[in-house]
Design an enzyme around this catalytic site. Structure first.
Site, short mmCIF file in Angstrom:
data_model
loop_
_atom_site.label_atom_id
_atom_site.label_comp_id
_atom_site.label_asym_id
_atom_site.label_seq_id
_atom_site.Cartn_x
_atom_site.Cartn_y
_atom_site.Cartn_z
N ASP A 71 0.83 -1.21 0.00
CA ASP A 71 0.00 0.00 0.00
C ASP A 71 0.87 1.27 0.00
OD1 ASP A 71 -1.96 1.86 0.46
OD2 ASP A 71 -2.85 0.83 2.17
N ASP B 88 -10.64 3.91 -1.20
CA ASP B 88 -11.22 2.88 -0.33
C ASP B 88 -12.74 2.79 -0.46
OD1 ASP B 88 -8.64 2.76 0.48
OD2 ASP B 88 -9.05 2.99 2.62
C1 GLA Z 1 -5.50 2.07 2.84
C2 GLA Z 1 -6.00 0.95 1.96
C3 GLA Z 1 -7.02 0.14 2.74
C4 GLA Z 1 -6.37 -0.40 4.00
C5 GLA Z 1 -5.81 0.73 4.83
C6 GLA Z 1 -5.00 0.24 6.01
O1 GLA Z 1 -6.50 3.00 3.12
O2 GLA Z 1 -6.55 1.44 0.77
O3 GLA Z 1 -7.51 -0.92 1.94
O4 GLA Z 1 -5.36 -1.31 3.65
O5 GLA Z 1 -4.97 1.56 4.05
O6 GLA Z 1 -4.42 1.26 6.73
#
Ligand code: GLA
Length: 502
Positions: free
Chosen positions: A266, A326
């Site tokens: 990520d 997200d």
């Molecule tokens: C980001 C990702 C999420 C999750 C969070 C964890 O927002 O897009 O899917 O993994 O980080 O902190």
């Protein structure tokens, strides 16, 4: 009193208020968490007269101070950072009280004011690491995984920071016993918040919630399932935990030694160091590192669909890449993501998939019809199916949605061709996905808040006559077709999903 002693006394008397009244220094707000880690915020300040400059590091964010006013008796600071196209700001109010900085800030511009107390920290503690040279671009060999979209479970949507060893074991228990495993769910994925920091050799360590990652992986493997983990190419993850920056190969080796089968990687903290244009090289480092371990580890890219990742995702060894920000457990969030995937269809295929984010099915924010729409759309999109609910206490309806074998067969169709929108009239959309047997999956979607009678004309799908056979994949029954069209009542926010023969 001797002259010399008097001078020393005077100096001390004068110097103390002078030193104490200066904001210059490295200040730390330490915020211990129950998992044994702490979320520190560092304000590295330089005061010159009434001007304060410096940096603020807080979790995944790293700001430069761009505006200030006041001094030790009362000041304000504004920090700014750029993240690709977006500018992000943070504001602090504060004053020096004794040798403490008393601060007021907001996590987001619209959230509540929070109070914090910062203490002096050694110079350099919490300093942001500087960039490291990036490799020349090349094509990382494919790892041969994810011939069909990955299926499994991920902790984030339901548990966020509350995931721990016991929860992961419980999910593996449930997945292997409730029919999900037989339906194709395979990976049990730990998202953010498992990390502690690094040991003296630089090895990544787990926090209190995960006392023994190898034992946990063995447990999950014992259920004939696979286990996934999460990291970031930056120094910090999105939740502010330790990332893999500068330790990519070492971390990949650690994951392999633990028995990890899947890595979600990520971007987050990496944004403070690299530009979007450099993402490909940054992701290539980990793609290469995973390959070098010799263990098959599925590589899931998460950088929110920036820098046209679908064009280079496979070249860094990626098996999937997020195409959006997200997802949330709402109809608006799910549909604004899902129905926006049409144009990305050409980039998906066996081994490498567009990922419109994890499932929210069963998390409570949508109706059963809406969750059926979610599951149907993700299947037509050949999206990874990562359940995001608590598998210990789901309703029979949730389990039935997640394990609809006929819908899953569409998602897992070996041709791996992502479906596309063929028509849109107001709130009614028809999507199709060509299947390996020459047949077609058809999603008839009603995005309106009232039920609708939707008519599917075979001529719109390029057919002169109705297909010989058709199956309703939610009713689990064959559909009688004759004439040039098929009319179906579709519930509000619902779907009718058909599989028709060649
Ligand atoms: C980001 C990702 C999420 C999750 C969070 C964890 O927002 O897009 O899917 O993994 O980080 O902190």
């Amino acid at each position: 009193m001797e002259m010399k002693t008097l001078c020393v006394v005077l100096l001390v008397l004068l110097a103390v208020p002078c030193v104490a009244a200066d904001l210059t220094g490295n200040w730390a707000v330490r915020d211990p968490l129950p998992d044994g880690t702490s979320r520190n915020t560092y304000l590295d300040l330089h005061q010159e007269g009434s001007q304060i400059t410096g940096t603020i590091r807080s979790g995944q964010f790293y700001y430069r101070i761009v505006e200030s006013a006041g001094g030790p008796d009362g000041f304000t600071l504004t920090g700014s950072m750029t993240d690709g196209a977006n500018e992000r700001h943070v504001k602090y109010e504060g004053k020096l009280v004794g040798d403490e900085l008393h601060l007021l800030t907001r996590r987001r511009p619209d959230s509540e004011l929070i109070e914090m107390v910062a203490h002096r920290a050694p110079a350099g503690e919490g300093a942001y690491p500087s960039r490291r040279p990036l490799p020349e671009l090349h094509k990382v060999s494919a790892n041969g995984l994810a011939k069909t979209p990955p299926m499994g479970w991920n902790s984030w949507n339901k548990f966020a920071g509350r995931v721990d060893d016991a929860a992961v074991r419980a999910m593996a228990d449930r997945m292997s016993a409730n029919g999900m495993k037989e339906a194709g769910y395979e990976y049990v994925n730990i998202d953010d918040t498992w990390q502690a920091g690094r040991d003296a050799q630089g090895n990544i360590t787990t926090n209190k919630k995960f006392p023994d990652m190898k034992a946990l992986a063995d447990y999950v493997h014992g259920k004939h399932l696979k286990i996934g983990i999460y990291s970031s190419p930056g120094p910090n993850t999105c939740a502010g935990y330790e990332g893999s920056f500068g330790h990519e190969e070492q971390d990949a080796r650690t994951y392999a030694a633990w028995g990890i089968d899947y890595l979600k990687y990520d971007w987050c903290g990496a944004r403070n160091i690299y530009t979007d244009q450099e993402m490909r090289a940054v992701y290539q480092i980990m793609g290469e590192a995973l390959l070098k371990t010799g263990r098959p580890i599925l590589f899931s890219l998460c950088q929110y669909g920036r820098a046209e990742v679908w064009k280079w995702g496979p070249d860094v060894g990626g098996n999937s890449w997020r195409t959006t920000g997200d997802i949330r457990d709402t109809w608006d969030s799910m549909t604004s993501i899902g129905f926006a995937q049409d144009e990305l269809a050409p980039w998906a295929g066996p081994g490498h998939w567009n990922d419109p984010d994890m499932l929210e099915v069963g998390n409570g924010g949508m109706s059963e019809d809406e969750y059926r729409t979610h599951m149907s759309l993700w299947s037509i999109l050949a999206a990874p199916l990562l359940a995001g609910n608590d598998l210990r206490n789901m309703t029979p309806a949730t389990l039935e949605i997640l394990t609809n074998r006929e819908v899953i067969a569409i998602n897992q169709d070996p041709a791996g061709q992502q479906g596309r929108r063929v028509s849109k009239e107001g709130d009614q959309e028809i999507w199709t996905r060509p299947l390996s047997d020459g047949g077609l999956a058809i999603g008839v979607f009603n995005r309106s808040a009232t039920p609708a009678r939707i008519i599917l004309k075979w001529s719109d799908l390029g057919r002169k006559s109705p297909p010989a056979r058709a199956r309703d994949l939610w009713a689990h029954s064959d559909v009688n077709l004759d004439g040039g069209e098929y009319a179906v009542m579709v519930p509000a926010h619902g779907v009718a999903m058909l599989r028709v023969a060649k």
